[in-house]
Design a protein around this motif. Structure first.
Motif, PDB file in Angstrom:
ATOM      1  N   ASP A  60       0.841  -1.185   0.000  1.00 37.62           N
ATOM      2  CA  ASP A  60       0.000   0.000   0.000  1.00 37.62           C
ATOM      3  C   ASP A  60       0.884   1.246   0.000  1.00 37.62           C
ATOM      4  OD1 ASP A  60       0.935   0.275   2.603  1.00 37.62           O
ATOM      5  OD2 ASP A  60      -0.954  -0.316   3.530  1.00 37.62           O
ATOM      6  N   THR A  61       0.253   2.406  -0.165  1.00 37.31           N
ATOM      7  CA  THR A  61       1.026   3.637  -0.313  1.00 37.31           C
ATOM      8  C   THR A  61       1.879   3.923   0.914  1.00 37.31           C
ATOM      9  OG1 THR A  61      -0.640   4.561  -1.809  1.00 37.31           O
ATOM     10  CG2 THR A  61       0.863   6.117  -0.753  1.00 37.31           C
ATOM     11  N   ALA A  62       1.305   3.761   2.096  1.00 37.62           N
ATOM     12  CA  ALA A  62       2.045   4.079   3.326  1.00 37.62           C
ATOM     13  C   ALA A  62       3.305   3.238   3.457  1.00 37.62           C
ATOM     14  CB  ALA A  62       1.136   3.882   4.543  1.00 37.62           C
ATOM     15  N   SER A  63       3.227   1.969   3.135  1.00 33.90           N
ATOM     16  CA  SER A  63       4.391   1.099   3.291  1.00 33.90           C
ATOM     17  C   SER A  63       5.492   1.447   2.299  1.00 33.90           C
ATOM     18  CB  SER A  63       3.983  -0.372   3.133  1.00 33.90           C
ATOM     19  OG  SER A  63       3.563  -0.651   1.802  1.00 33.90           O
ATOM     20  N   ILE A  64       5.124   1.826   1.096  1.00 33.59           N
ATOM     21  CA  ILE A  64       6.132   2.191   0.091  1.00 33.59           C
ATOM     22  C   ILE A  64       6.750   3.552   0.418  1.00 33.59           C
ATOM     23  CG2 ILE A  64       6.491   2.733  -2.342  1.00 33.59           C
ATOM     24  CD1 ILE A  64       6.213  -0.260  -1.729  1.00 33.59           C
ATOM     25  N   LEU A  65       5.922   4.503   0.891  1.00 28.52           N
ATOM     26  CA  LEU A  65       6.457   5.811   1.260  1.00 28.52           C
ATOM     27  C   LEU A  65       7.409   5.725   2.451  1.00 28.52           C
ATOM     28  CD1 LEU A  65       3.420   8.256   0.933  1.00 28.52           C
ATOM     29  CD2 LEU A  65       5.219   7.763  -0.721  1.00 28.52           C
ATOM     30  N   ALA A  66       7.272   4.707   3.267  1.00 28.60           N
ATOM     31  CA  ALA A  66       8.120   4.565   4.444  1.00 28.60           C
ATOM     32  C   ALA A  66       9.518   4.044   4.115  1.00 28.60           C
ATOM     33  CB  ALA A  66       7.451   3.621   5.449  1.00 28.60           C
ATOM     34  N   ARG A  67       9.723   3.635   2.895  1.00 23.41           N
ATOM     35  CA  ARG A  67      11.015   3.064   2.516  1.00 23.41           C
ATOM     36  C   ARG A  67      12.083   4.152   2.396  1.00 23.41           C
ATOM     37  NH1 ARG A  67      11.320  -2.008   1.342  1.00 23.41           N
ATOM     38  NH2 ARG A  67      13.360  -1.583   0.385  1.00 23.41           N
ATOM     39  N   ASP A  68      13.269   3.895   2.995  1.00 22.09           N
ATOM     40  CA  ASP A  68      14.367   4.853   2.947  1.00 22.09           C
ATOM     41  C   ASP A  68      15.003   4.948   1.566  1.00 22.09           C
ATOM     42  OD1 ASP A  68      14.039   5.437   5.625  1.00 22.09           O
ATOM     43  OD2 ASP A  68      15.540   3.971   6.287  1.00 22.09           O
ATOM     44  N   ASP A  69      14.839   3.904   0.741  1.00 26.59           N
ATOM     45  CA  ASP A  69      15.497   3.916  -0.569  1.00 26.59           C
ATOM     46  C   ASP A  69      14.652   4.592  -1.648  1.00 26.59           C
ATOM     47  OD1 ASP A  69      13.591   1.921  -0.574  1.00 26.59           O
ATOM     48  OD2 ASP A  69      14.926   0.326  -1.285  1.00 26.59           O
ATOM     49  N   VAL A  70      13.500   5.152  -1.280  1.00 30.16           N
ATOM     50  CA  VAL A  70      12.653   5.887  -2.223  1.00 30.16           C
ATOM     51  C   VAL A  70      12.954   7.375  -2.105  1.00 30.16           C
ATOM     52  CG1 VAL A  70      10.292   6.526  -2.851  1.00 30.16           C
ATOM     53  CG2 VAL A  70      10.805   4.170  -2.194  1.00 30.16           C
ATOM     54  N   GLU A  71      13.394   8.007  -3.195  1.00 27.58           N
ATOM     55  CA  GLU A  71      13.637   9.447  -3.218  1.00 27.58           C
ATOM     56  C   GLU A  71      12.573  10.191  -4.018  1.00 27.58           C
ATOM     57  OE1 GLU A  71      17.830  10.815  -3.696  1.00 27.58           O
ATOM     58  OE2 GLU A  71      18.263   8.666  -3.914  1.00 27.58           O
ATOM     59  N   ILE A  72      12.108   9.593  -5.116  1.00 27.07           N
ATOM     60  CA  ILE A  72      11.075  10.206  -5.944  1.00 27.07           C
ATOM     61  C   ILE A  72       9.858   9.304  -5.982  1.00 27.07           C
ATOM     62  CG2 ILE A  72      10.413  11.010  -8.245  1.00 27.07           C
ATOM     63  CD1 ILE A  72      13.329  11.586  -8.841  1.00 27.07           C
ATOM     64  N   VAL A  73       8.698   9.876  -5.683  1.00 30.17           N
ATOM     65  CA  VAL A  73       7.431   9.162  -5.820  1.00 30.17           C
ATOM     66  C   VAL A  73       6.788   9.595  -7.130  1.00 30.17           C
ATOM     67  CG1 VAL A  73       5.089   8.910  -4.895  1.00 30.17           C
ATOM     68  CG2 VAL A  73       7.074   8.878  -3.354  1.00 30.17           C
ATOM     69  N   VAL A  74       6.501   8.632  -7.995  1.00 25.43           N
ATOM     70  CA  VAL A  74       5.824   8.902  -9.259  1.00 25.43           C
ATOM     71  C   VAL A  74       4.340   8.660  -9.048  1.00 25.43           C
ATOM     72  CG1 VAL A  74       5.658   8.330 -11.706  1.00 25.43           C
ATOM     73  CG2 VAL A  74       7.879   8.249 -10.553  1.00 25.43           C
ATOM     74  N   ASN A  75       3.571   9.731  -9.037  1.00 26.80           N
ATOM     75  CA  ASN A  75       2.159   9.716  -8.644  1.00 26.80           C
ATOM     76  C   ASN A  75       1.278   9.512  -9.875  1.00 26.80           C
ATOM     77  OD1 ASN A  75      -0.362  10.171  -7.548  1.00 26.80           O
ATOM     78  ND2 ASN A  75       0.038  12.280  -6.911  1.00 26.80           N
ATOM     79  N   LEU A  76       0.788   8.292 -10.058  1.00 23.76           N
ATOM     80  CA  LEU A  76      -0.016   7.941 -11.233  1.00 23.76           C
ATOM     81  C   LEU A  76      -1.465   7.658 -10.859  1.00 23.76           C
ATOM     82  CD1 LEU A  76       2.524   5.587 -13.066  1.00 23.76           C
ATOM     83  CD2 LEU A  76       2.307   8.075 -13.184  1.00 23.76           C
ATOM     84  N   THR A  77      -1.933   8.260  -9.795  1.00 23.55           N
ATOM     85  CA  THR A  77      -3.320   8.092  -9.370  1.00 23.55           C
ATOM     86  C   THR A  77      -4.232   8.950 -10.248  1.00 23.55           C
ATOM     87  OG1 THR A  77      -3.002   9.842  -7.719  1.00 23.55           O
ATOM     88  CG2 THR A  77      -2.652   7.569  -6.997  1.00 23.55           C
ATOM     89  N   ILE A  78      -5.552   8.834 -10.043  1.00 20.02           N
ATOM     90  CA  ILE A  78      -6.501   9.629 -10.818  1.00 20.02           C
ATOM     91  C   ILE A  78      -6.374  11.108 -10.404  1.00 20.02           C
ATOM     92  CG2 ILE A  78      -8.080   7.688 -11.097  1.00 20.02           C
ATOM     93  CD1 ILE A  78      -9.858   8.974  -8.955  1.00 20.02           C
TER      94      ILE A  78
END
Length: 370
Positions: A60-78
């Motif tokens: 889910d979004t919260a678990s992926i956003l919590a990752r330290d190795d994520v710098e850019i979130v590509v937002n492909l929602t509606i």
């Protein structure tokens, strides 16, 4: 803007719908970014998409956003969810690159861009088609004086509507979409890339049908309500001098994608701004036919702007498909909507610098951050 970190930039996709596969196919070819996660409300769907492209994590979004190795979130929602997801990503300390439009309301966009700046984070936004070979070659051609001084542009995006081909087209006829907000960003971002900021706009708008019918896929035959205008005619005056007339329509049986720029020394036929490539032609004084101009640059596709943004983060320089650019285009579109209701020109509040063109040999598939 100072550079942060070193090496490839970690990217996560939020929203694993149809368009996510285009991004993933392209981003997984680019060594300057590494896709580490895919998120969706439907975690099983996210897991399936992640597995298809060899992405190691899904959830889910919260678990992926919590990752330290994520710098850019590509937002492909509606479109209706763009702001909520972007704010959550900023709160998690991530840069954001979103699909267009930035958000659905100018005030929300202003707050989002300001919040990112306060936190030292970046907002990027599609369309990144303007970074492709077609539009970048047009920008370089205009800058080199091929048509002299630009005077005016004519653009048209006319189709019978996505209800004829999209299996779930309802969201494309809801607030934040329609031909203006769904397809307008391609054409308006191209015009701003060519001319710089718009000063004022005027428009008329209408809705041909209150209901549409899904024509294909498992929902074929389903009727749904249309919430937005489906044919918009606009006039745009740019601060640098040129003007443009633009049509955005889901009510036209004859399909037409047009961008032409008239200058003091010729007319330029610009590639479709919804694509990354295409033919670039000039019609010069005294000529009998169009002449082809060279087209050079990347044709990677969706995700080009993410890679350019990642490189800019590492280099500590501004990125081109910026939140400020997307906000200006959003204000242009909302001003057109207001003008159609009031019958008056609307002067824009925002201003944005014309992005510097990419070099003809810029290649997102090259490794530059190792």
């Amino acid at each position: 803007m100072s550079g942060i970190g070193s090496g490839p930039v970690g990217v996560a996709i939020v929203g694993s719908g149809v368009i996510s596969k285009d991004y993933l196919k392209n981003l997984t070819q680019c060594p300057d970014v590494v896709v580490v996660g895919v998120a969706d409300l439907d975690v099983a769907r996210a897991a399936g998409v992640a597995a298809e492209f060899g992405v190691p994590h899904a959830g889910d979004t919260a678990s992926i956003l919590a990752r330290d190795d994520v710098e850019i979130v590509v937002n492909l929602t509606i479109p209706a969810a763009h702001g909520e997801v972007a704010r959550a990503a900023l709160a998690a300390g991530k840069h954001v690159f979103g699909e267009k439009p930035l958000v659905t309301e100018v005030e929300d966009g202003e707050k989002l861009v300001a919040e990112a700046a306060e936190q030292g984070l970046r907002i990027g936004c599609a369309p990144d088609t303007v970074l492709g070979a077609g539009i970048q070659s047009a920008v370089r051609a205009v800058g080199s004086g091929v048509i002299g001084t630009p005077v005016a542009a004519t653009t048209a995006m006319q189709t019978a509507g996505p209800d004829l081909w999209h299996p779930s087209p309802e969201f494309l006829f809801q607030r934040g979409a329609g031909p203006l907000f769904d397809m307008g960003p391609y054409y308006l971002t191209a015009l701003v890339s060519l001319f710089g900021s718009a000063r004022r706009v005027a428009a008329t708008a209408r809705q041909a049908r209150a209901e549409r019918v899904v024509a294909t896929g498992p929902k074929a035959g389903t009727r749904f309500a249309v919430e937005v205008p489906t044919h918009v005619n606009a006039l745009i005056e740019f601060t640098s001098g040129p003007s443009a007339s633009s049509t955005f329509s889901f009510d036209t049986t004859a399909r037409r994608m047009l961008v032409e720029i008239a200058g003091t020394e010729g007319t330029l036929s610009v590639p479709n701004p919804g694509s990354f490539d295409g033919a670039l032609k000039v019609f010069e004084p005294g000529a009998d036919e169009w002449r082809d101009l060279p087209v050079a640059g990347t044709t990677l596709g969706r995700g080009t702007g993410v890679v350019e943004m990642a490189r800019a983060i590492r280099a500590g320089r501004p990125h081109r498909a910026s939140g400020d650019l997307a906000l200006h285009v959003l204000e242009m579109m909302t001003a057109m909507t207001s003008s159609a209701e009031s019958g008056e020109f609307v002067t824009l509040r925002s201003d944005v610098a014309r992005p510097e063109p990419l070099s003809a040999d810029w290649d997102p598939r090259e490794a530059t951050l190792y």
